[in-house]
Design a protein around this motif. Structure first.
Motif, short mmCIF file in Angstrom:
data_model
loop_
_atom_site.label_atom_id
_atom_site.label_comp_id
_atom_site.label_asym_id
_atom_site.label_seq_id
_atom_site.Cartn_x
_atom_site.Cartn_y
_atom_site.Cartn_z
N GLU A 1 0.84 -1.20 0.00
CA GLU A 1 0.00 0.00 0.00
C GLU A 1 0.88 1.25 0.00
OE1 GLU A 1 -3.08 0.73 -0.38
OE2 GLU A 1 -3.48 -1.38 -0.74
N LEU A 2 1.91 1.18 0.81
CA LEU A 2 2.81 2.32 0.92
C LEU A 2 3.49 2.59 -0.42
CD1 LEU A 2 3.89 4.25 3.09
CD2 LEU A 2 5.87 2.76 3.25
N GLN A 3 3.89 1.48 -1.08
CA GLN A 3 4.55 1.65 -2.38
C GLN A 3 3.57 2.22 -3.41
OE1 GLN A 3 6.12 -2.26 -2.85
NE2 GLN A 3 8.04 -1.76 -1.84
N LYS A 4 2.30 1.79 -3.29
CA LYS A 4 1.28 2.30 -4.21
C LYS A 4 1.14 3.81 -4.06
CE LYS A 4 -2.21 -0.84 -4.01
NZ LYS A 4 -3.63 -1.06 -3.67
N SER A 5 1.12 4.25 -2.79
CA SER A 5 0.99 5.69 -2.55
C SER A 5 2.32 6.40 -2.74
CB SER A 5 0.44 5.96 -1.15
OG SER A 5 1.34 5.46 -0.19
N GLY A 6 3.36 5.63 -3.09
CA GLY A 6 4.69 6.20 -3.29
C GLY A 6 4.72 7.22 -4.41
N ALA B 1 9.17 11.40 6.24
CA ALA B 1 7.72 11.20 6.33
C ALA B 1 7.36 9.77 5.93
CB ALA B 1 7.00 12.18 5.43
N GLN B 2 8.04 9.30 4.87
CA GLN B 2 7.77 7.94 4.39
C GLN B 2 8.19 6.91 5.44
OE1 GLN B 2 9.13 7.56 0.42
NE2 GLN B 2 8.45 5.45 0.21
N ARG B 3 9.34 7.19 6.07
CA ARG B 3 9.83 6.26 7.12
C ARG B 3 8.84 6.25 8.29
NH1 ARG B 3 15.09 7.94 6.00
NH2 ARG B 3 15.08 9.44 7.70
N ALA B 4 8.33 7.43 8.62
CA ALA B 4 7.38 7.53 9.74
C ALA B 4 6.10 6.76 9.43
CB ALA B 4 7.06 8.99 10.01
N THR B 5 5.65 6.86 8.17
CA THR B 5 4.45 6.12 7.77
C THR B 5 4.69 4.62 7.87
OG1 THR B 5 4.08 7.91 6.20
CG2 THR B 5 2.67 5.99 5.99
N THR B 6 5.85 4.18 7.38
CA THR B 6 6.18 2.75 7.45
C THR B 6 6.19 2.28 8.90
OG1 THR B 6 7.65 3.20 5.60
CG2 THR B 6 7.82 1.03 6.59
N ALA C 1 -10.89 -1.00 11.07
CA ALA C 1 -9.84 -0.01 11.39
C ALA C 1 -8.77 0.00 10.31
CB ALA C 1 -9.23 -0.32 12.75
N LEU C 2 -8.42 -1.19 9.81
CA LEU C 2 -7.41 -1.25 8.74
C LEU C 2 -7.91 -0.55 7.47
CD1 LEU C 2 -5.97 -4.85 9.18
CD2 LEU C 2 -4.72 -2.72 9.41
N GLU C 3 -9.21 -0.69 7.21
CA GLU C 3 -9.77 0.01 6.04
C GLU C 3 -9.67 1.52 6.23
OE1 GLU C 3 -13.44 -1.00 4.04
OE2 GLU C 3 -13.40 -2.99 4.95
N VAL C 4 -9.94 1.97 7.46
CA VAL C 4 -9.86 3.42 7.73
C VAL C 4 -8.42 3.89 7.58
CG1 VAL C 4 -10.11 5.19 9.53
CG2 VAL C 4 -11.85 3.44 9.28
N ILE C 5 -7.48 3.11 8.11
CA ILE C 5 -6.06 3.49 8.02
C ILE C 5 -5.64 3.58 6.54
CG2 ILE C 5 -3.70 2.65 8.47
CD1 ILE C 5 -4.71 1.75 11.25
N GLU C 6 -6.13 2.63 5.75
CA GLU C 6 -5.80 2.65 4.33
C GLU C 6 -6.32 3.93 3.67
OE1 GLU C 6 -7.34 -0.63 2.10
OE2 GLU C 6 -6.47 0.17 0.25
N MET D 1 -10.75 -10.13 2.92
CA MET D 1 -10.28 -9.08 2.01
C MET D 1 -8.85 -8.69 2.31
SD MET D 1 -13.66 -6.76 2.11
CE MET D 1 -13.13 -5.65 0.83
N PRO D 2 -8.02 -8.56 1.26
CA PRO D 2 -6.61 -8.24 1.48
C PRO D 2 -6.39 -6.92 2.22
CG PRO D 2 -7.08 -8.51 -0.86
CD PRO D 2 -8.36 -8.73 -0.15
N GLU D 3 -7.22 -5.89 1.91
CA GLU D 3 -7.02 -4.59 2.56
C GLU D 3 -7.39 -4.64 4.04
OE1 GLU D 3 -9.10 -5.23 0.10
OE2 GLU D 3 -10.83 -3.87 0.05
N ARG D 4 -8.02 -5.73 4.47
CA ARG D 4 -8.35 -5.90 5.89
C ARG D 4 -7.44 -6.95 6.52
NH1 ARG D 4 -13.72 -4.36 7.26
NH2 ARG D 4 -13.83 -6.04 8.77
N GLY D 5 -6.31 -7.19 5.88
CA GLY D 5 -5.37 -8.17 6.40
C GLY D 5 -5.94 -9.58 6.36
#
Lengths: 167, 105
Positions: A63-68, A83-88, A117-122, B65-69
């Motif tokens: 995901e991080l690479q995608k937003s790279g 900033a990138q390191r902090a996100t990682t 929560a992971l969806e929100v973080i994404e 779903m992958p985006e949900r781990g």
């Protein structure tokens, strides 16, 4: 173009497993004594859990690479490597914290609330929000998941139906 | 000021338009109330589980779903009892707030 990540199989492991220095295939387990089978199955569960955590981290990295690309644009104006390191770091902390609390809370709560929560973080990442917002979401999620797990202990697990109140 | 309706009532109303999962229902309530009512993570999941316990909702898991781990979404939908309760509740709210054209209906 990079190949998309392959999701690990969660139900069975066909690869050889190393146990007590020996290699063993899953189809050879059925011939083992019961006590040994339990050990093998425990090791297998641990391997699956490790794979799952690693997979979560790989997904986060992807995901991080995608937003790279977006980060790359910003880099032209000002170097954003920190900033990138902090996100990682934030993503890694999130995946570790979620993997940890997932062990102690009921599976239903974990998959529902942590997944959301992971969806929100994404979404936060895609919108390019600051890292502190990811940490806030992470801390809030850990707090609420634990609180809801405790509530479930008191009220009984969800899915058990009680008579509806008269309206 | 307190929210005009409870989280449970808002969720029942949001589910009238079809099944949904936690995050989606938070968005739905926000949209339906033009941002006036925003449910939080702390209130939406217990409310959904309580409604399910009380027999107003049924739930089922979607695909991992992958985006949900690799975790699935949990969808909630109104059952017959829930749909009836939601409609009754709507009529009560309309009655209290006096929606035009419904007086005496």
């Amino acid at each position: 173009m990079k190949k998309p990540l392959k999701r690990p199989r969660l139900k069975s492991v066909k690869e050889p497993l190393r146990l007590d220095g020996t290699l063993m295939r899953s189809d050879a387990v059925s011939g083992e004594p019961r006590s040994r089978r339990a050990n093998i199955n425990n090791v297998r569960k641990q391997i699956l859990e490790i794979r799952r955590v690693v997979w979560i981290e790989q997904e986060a990295l992807a995901e991080l690479q995608k937003s790279g690309m977006r980060l790359g644009v910003r880099e032209q104006a000002s170097p954003s490597a920190p900033a990138q390191r902090a996100t990682t770091r934030a993503l890694s902390a999130a995946s570790r914290a979620f993997a940890l609390i997932e062990v102690i809370v009921p599976k239903r709560i974990a998959s529902e609330e942590i997944g959301d929560a992971l969806e929100v973080i994404e979404r936060l990442l895609i919108e390019g929000r600051p890292v502190w917002q990811i940490y806030v979401k992470l801390i809030a999620t850990v707090f609420w998941v634990l609180a809801h797990a405790a509530r479930d202990v008191v009220k009984g697990p969800a899915g058990q139906k009680t008579p509806a109140r008269k309206r | 000021m307190d929210a005009p309706i409870s989280a449970k009532a808002a969720l029942l109303q949001a589910l009238i338009s079809g099944p949904g999962y936690g995050l989606d229902l938070i968005e739905r309530v926000k949209k339906q109330t033009n941002g006036k009512l925003e449910l939080g993570q702390g209130s939406v999941y217990p409310a959904l589980r309580d409604l399910e316990r009380e027999g107003f909702l049924d739930s089922y898991e979607g695909e991992p779903m992958p985006e949900r781990g690799g975790r699935p979404r949990r969808y909630y939908k109104l059952n017959a009892l829930g749909a009836r309760a939601a409609m009754e509740q709507r009529e009560v709210v309309w009655g209290v707030f006096g929606v035009p054209g419904l007086e005496g209906a």
